[in-house]
Write an enzyme that holds these catalytic residues in place. Structure first.
Site, mmCIF file in Angstrom:
data_model
loop_
_atom_site.group_PDB
_atom_site.id
_atom_site.type_symbol
_atom_site.label_atom_id
_atom_site.label_comp_id
_atom_site.label_asym_id
_atom_site.label_seq_id
_atom_site.Cartn_x
_atom_site.Cartn_y
_atom_site.Cartn_z
ATOM 1 N N HIS A 185 -5.436 -20.154 12.897
ATOM 2 C CA HIS A 185 -6.828 -20.536 12.631
ATOM 3 C C HIS A 185 -7.569 -19.473 11.826
ATOM 4 O O HIS A 185 -8.244 -19.782 10.843
ATOM 5 C CB HIS A 185 -7.591 -20.832 13.919
ATOM 6 C CG HIS A 185 -9.041 -21.040 13.615
ATOM 7 N ND1 HIS A 185 -9.526 -22.241 13.124
ATOM 8 C CD2 HIS A 185 -10.093 -20.190 13.631
ATOM 9 C CE1 HIS A 185 -10.809 -22.108 12.869
ATOM 10 N NE2 HIS A 185 -11.183 -20.880 13.165
ATOM 11 N N GLY A 216 -10.850 4.083 0.461
ATOM 12 C CA GLY A 216 -11.714 4.960 1.238
ATOM 13 C C GLY A 216 -12.928 4.268 1.806
ATOM 14 O O GLY A 216 -13.911 4.923 2.161
ATOM 15 N N CYS A 227 -12.690 -27.553 10.676
ATOM 16 C CA CYS A 227 -11.436 -26.935 10.241
ATOM 17 C C CYS A 227 -10.285 -27.919 10.410
ATOM 18 O O CYS A 227 -10.206 -28.634 11.409
ATOM 19 C CB CYS A 227 -11.183 -25.670 11.069
ATOM 20 S SG CYS A 227 -9.612 -24.872 10.707
ATOM 21 N N ASP A 252 0.862 -1.177 0.000
ATOM 22 C CA ASP A 252 0.000 0.000 0.000
ATOM 23 C C ASP A 252 0.902 1.231 0.000
ATOM 24 O O ASP A 252 2.026 1.208 0.485
ATOM 25 C CB ASP A 252 -0.917 -0.030 1.222
ATOM 26 C CG ASP A 252 -2.064 0.960 1.067
ATOM 27 O OD1 ASP A 252 -2.153 1.605 0.006
ATOM 28 O OD2 ASP A 252 -2.860 1.083 2.011
ATOM 29 N N SER A 253 0.365 2.315 -0.559
ATOM 30 C CA SER A 253 1.200 3.481 -0.870
ATOM 31 C C SER A 253 1.495 4.379 0.320
ATOM 32 O O SER A 253 2.397 5.195 0.275
ATOM 33 C CB SER A 253 0.482 4.323 -1.921
ATOM 34 O OG SER A 253 -0.769 4.758 -1.393
ATOM 35 N N GLY A 254 0.711 4.248 1.373
ATOM 36 C CA GLY A 254 0.892 5.127 2.521
ATOM 37 C C GLY A 254 -0.201 6.163 2.662
ATOM 38 O O GLY A 254 -0.305 6.814 3.705
ATOM 39 N N GLY A 255 -1.016 6.322 1.637
ATOM 40 C CA GLY A 255 -2.084 7.329 1.701
ATOM 41 C C GLY A 255 -2.996 7.102 2.895
ATOM 42 O O GLY A 255 -3.280 8.031 3.664
ATOM 43 N N PHE A 256 -3.427 5.890 3.089
ATOM 44 C CA PHE A 256 -4.360 5.592 4.183
ATOM 45 C C PHE A 256 -3.680 5.709 5.548
ATOM 46 O O PHE A 256 -4.251 6.226 6.503
ATOM 47 C CB PHE A 256 -4.949 4.194 3.993
ATOM 48 C CG PHE A 256 -5.935 3.821 5.065
ATOM 49 C CD1 PHE A 256 -7.198 4.398 5.093
ATOM 50 C CD2 PHE A 256 -5.597 2.917 6.058
ATOM 51 C CE1 PHE A 256 -8.101 4.076 6.096
ATOM 52 C CE2 PHE A 256 -6.499 2.591 7.063
ATOM 53 C CZ PHE A 256 -7.749 3.163 7.078
ATOM 54 N N ASP A 283 -7.912 -7.286 1.203
ATOM 55 C CA ASP A 283 -6.985 -7.386 2.330
ATOM 56 C C ASP A 283 -7.688 -6.823 3.537
ATOM 57 O O ASP A 283 -8.580 -5.972 3.409
ATOM 58 C CB ASP A 283 -5.707 -6.571 2.081
ATOM 59 C CG ASP A 283 -5.908 -5.103 2.430
ATOM 60 O OD1 ASP A 283 -5.579 -4.723 3.570
ATOM 61 O OD2 ASP A 283 -6.415 -4.346 1.579
ATOM 62 N N CYS A 314 -6.975 -26.965 10.323
ATOM 63 C CA CYS A 314 -5.717 -26.239 10.568
ATOM 64 C C CYS A 314 -4.960 -26.860 11.743
ATOM 65 O O CYS A 314 -5.511 -27.643 12.508
ATOM 66 C CB CYS A 314 -5.982 -24.750 10.805
ATOM 67 S SG CYS A 314 -6.569 -24.331 12.456
ATOM 68 N N ASP A 354 -2.786 8.147 -2.679
ATOM 69 C CA ASP A 354 -4.077 8.831 -2.749
ATOM 70 C C ASP A 354 -4.315 9.695 -1.521
ATOM 71 O O ASP A 354 -3.648 9.534 -0.501
ATOM 72 C CB ASP A 354 -5.215 7.804 -2.892
ATOM 73 C CG ASP A 354 -5.165 6.733 -1.808
ATOM 74 O OD1 ASP A 354 -4.122 6.604 -1.127
ATOM 75 O OD2 ASP A 354 -6.153 6.011 -1.636
ATOM 76 N N CYS A 369 -6.767 -26.449 15.110
ATOM 77 C CA CYS A 369 -7.949 -27.286 15.326
ATOM 78 C C CYS A 369 -7.608 -28.775 15.356
ATOM 79 O O CYS A 369 -8.324 -29.560 15.967
ATOM 80 C CB CYS A 369 -9.003 -26.977 14.260
ATOM 81 S SG CYS A 369 -9.731 -25.331 14.482
#
Lengths: 394, 394
Positions: A357, A238, A326, A115-119, A288, A328, A169, A331
């Site tokens: 899990h 956003g 599950c 991610d670019s860092g905007g958020f 994500d 995993c 952004d 579990c």
């Protein structure tokens, strides 16, 4: 203009609406769901393939918290997300470049998206000051001053060397008025052009980010202009900033159908298991969210029949596995009573087993969605998904 | 009296000095070092074999901190230690018994040794009040009142169901006067008899603990009387409580030669890599210590050439593995620069990778010592061990 790939598969050629722009990312749509906008596909990168729809575990600071790369591979994670903002501040993107790039640094040989860092500049930094040139802010770590512009964000991300990098952004909080949302969108579009021009490495794919708050008309304009600039893929940004589920649905309904069908569509920061199912049905390819990993550390666990808050006394002597459906490591080997004991005791193994899990649940859900699309059974999958949750407190 | 096993191996029969008492633990001395008291051996339990000399990773609260059972097995851990004190307080030994015992609870199928709580009552509990009957104390967790007697400690440990359980002893701090040390020793011996009599499960081995502070004459008396009572193995307790290295050496020189040669000798809470080498040379078979795991979490790492304090700036751009001579997951996959980044960032993966390495170092050291004894090269091993450290700050 480098056109490594345009559209694969003769059956899909009719749907291609390629715009001008760099296209360095191979993306093949494989199967479309007849009853919805859902599709399966495959993203091809120099670090391997990613089957879509895909969920990207979040590895903010160069580690998916509590997990080794080997464990992520075992769980079937195809691609992870890392944050340019965090890695720029610590240990420094230049240092990571000198050490051979982020893949080598964190010993993860599969694809990475940064991610670019905007958020993060919006959500984490102190004393943020936005100008046309970029954002001046203070580090959330030590208060030191930093400046990130679109060009700087691209350089940082190219130093990290992820397979997919994001345009820088201007994110806005929620709620925000129309005029402010429009101004931020327009700046984001100008910045998107600058990111596009600043790009120096043509081996990394660049995605544009659609902004526009909760105003469908702004969102539509955002899509049009971004597609006009031309990116390897398109993200909806956003969201998950405080808006209601209904508003989010409206935005997605406005944006997703407009995005080019032959490019990956990425819903940033989304979301709950329900969000993933609904996003896939609307045609999103990538997701994500910190939810499975962060919730794991606070003892909120996702199961096939709903959530389990593992600290609750009801699990103190519960011999059953967390989720009987599950397979995993958690579990297969441990009871709810043991998981509760670890959580109550603040043991590191608690965060580990819970994260294994929760990620297993999320990645398994995506596998289930992909299989359902391939087999033309997405509607049945969706019904079963909700039926298992009925009567369960979410 | 149950005599499941007395002495294996005709060559060793001459050395047997079995005392009266229960003997439920199979221990076979395999090879003796001609130049020292060191020996290799094998402890046989219902949960498998333990090659000695062995180091037991510490799993205080039913988890070796930051590690899964699978990882411990991969590192070759033969037996782990858990604490009756901690597990009695949380989640409760009765609960663990109801859930099938500690092995099942924590999903560890190899041998476990539990400490009796004597040391923890000294080091952790608040407002400890010792009487002939037992110890009244307040929980370090919530201040609640508890009483542990020798009989109660044995019952707690039998509920946990470890393969080896320890007698409940009265630990003293350091320094302490002769009269006080003698009184504590005498009480410990009376409690040892009570533990021996309280024992209800003959499938768990019971070890006695030699006390006596730093007074060799008290230690010798402790050994004599404990051996007279008869236990499956003998531990040296009350060390690592503040005494100097020289004093500790004196105590070990006084105690170890007196312990029965056909029974395991266990140095409790010991120690540094150097302590392990010296302890093995003096004839000790078992060791436990929080050092490799606790130091891992504070970024103090053991390597073949000495310690590495990973937070130091010198490692910020160090591309080398932590220890070029180590084949653990950490050293195979990550640079010192990455390990430093994780540590500085407070990432859970830092504790994990550091713990994997430190335990790998400790368990590898024990393997090296066993091999050196088997090959008759212990003195050369010791010289090489110290030579590698020369000039390195420890």
């Amino acid at each position: 203009m480098l056109m490594r790939w345009s559209c694969w598969g003769s059956a899909l050629r009719a749907g291609c609406r390629h715009q001008e722009g760099i296209v360095t990312l191979q993306f093949l749509v494989e199967r479309r769901d007849p009853g919805s906008a859902a599709r399966t596909g495959r993203i091809s990168t120099s670090h391997g393939l990613v089957d879509t729809p895909a969920f990207l575990p979040v590895g903010t600071g160069g580690t998916v918290k509590a997990m080794t790369p080997a464990e992520l591979e075992d769980l079937g994670a195809g691609m992870i997300l890392a944050n340019a903002y965090h890695l720029y501040l610590r240990p420094g993107s230049r240092l990571i470049a000198d050490l051979g790039g982020l893949h080598r640094f964190m010993s993860w040989n599969r694809p990475i998206l940064t991610d670019s860092g905007g958020f993060q500049v919006l959500s984490l930094a102190k004393l943020r000051k936005v100008s046309e040139e970029g954002v001046l802010f203070q580090s959330h770590l030590d208060g030191s001053d930093h400046f990130i512009s679109p060009e700087r964000s691209i350089r940082i991300q190219e130093e990290l060397g992820a397979d997919i990098i994001m345009a820088f952004d201007e994110c806005i909080s929620y709620p925000v008025g129309f005029a402010e949302a429009r101004a931020a969108l327009e700046r984001t579009l100008r910045w998107a052009r600058r990111c596009r021009e600043a790009r120096a490495r043509d081996d990394l794919a660049l995605f544009g980010i659609v902004q526009g708050g909760c105003y469908p008309e702004l969102r539509e304009r955002g899509v049009r202009e971004l597609v006009g600039i031309g990116f390897d893929g398109y993200a909806v940004g956003g969201l998950s900033v405080g808006e209601t589920r209904e508003m989010r649905g409206e935005v997605l309904d406005a944006v997703l159908p407009l995005l080019p069908g032959d490019r990956p569509r990425y819903l940033m920061g989304i979301g709950t298991p329900e969000d993933l199912v609904e996003g896939v049905i609307r045609g999103a390819d990538l997701f994500d969210c910190v939810m499975p990993t962060r919730h794991a550390r606070t003892g909120w666990l996702f199961t096939s029949t709903g959530r389990v808050v593992i600290k609750n006394t009801q699990y103190a002597s519960d011999e059953d596995p967390l989720d009987a459906h599950c397979g995993c490591y958690t579990c297969r080997n441990f009871s709810r009573a043991y998981l509760r004991h670890l959580f109550v005791s603040g043991e590191i193994l608690s965060a580990r087993l819970n994260t294994i899990h929760n990620l297993s649940y999320y990645l398994g859900l995506m596998r289930g969605l992909r299989r359902a699309i391939e087999e033309g059974k997405l509607e049945a999958f969706r019904e079963s998904f909700y039926a298992q949750r009925e009567g369960v407190c979410h």
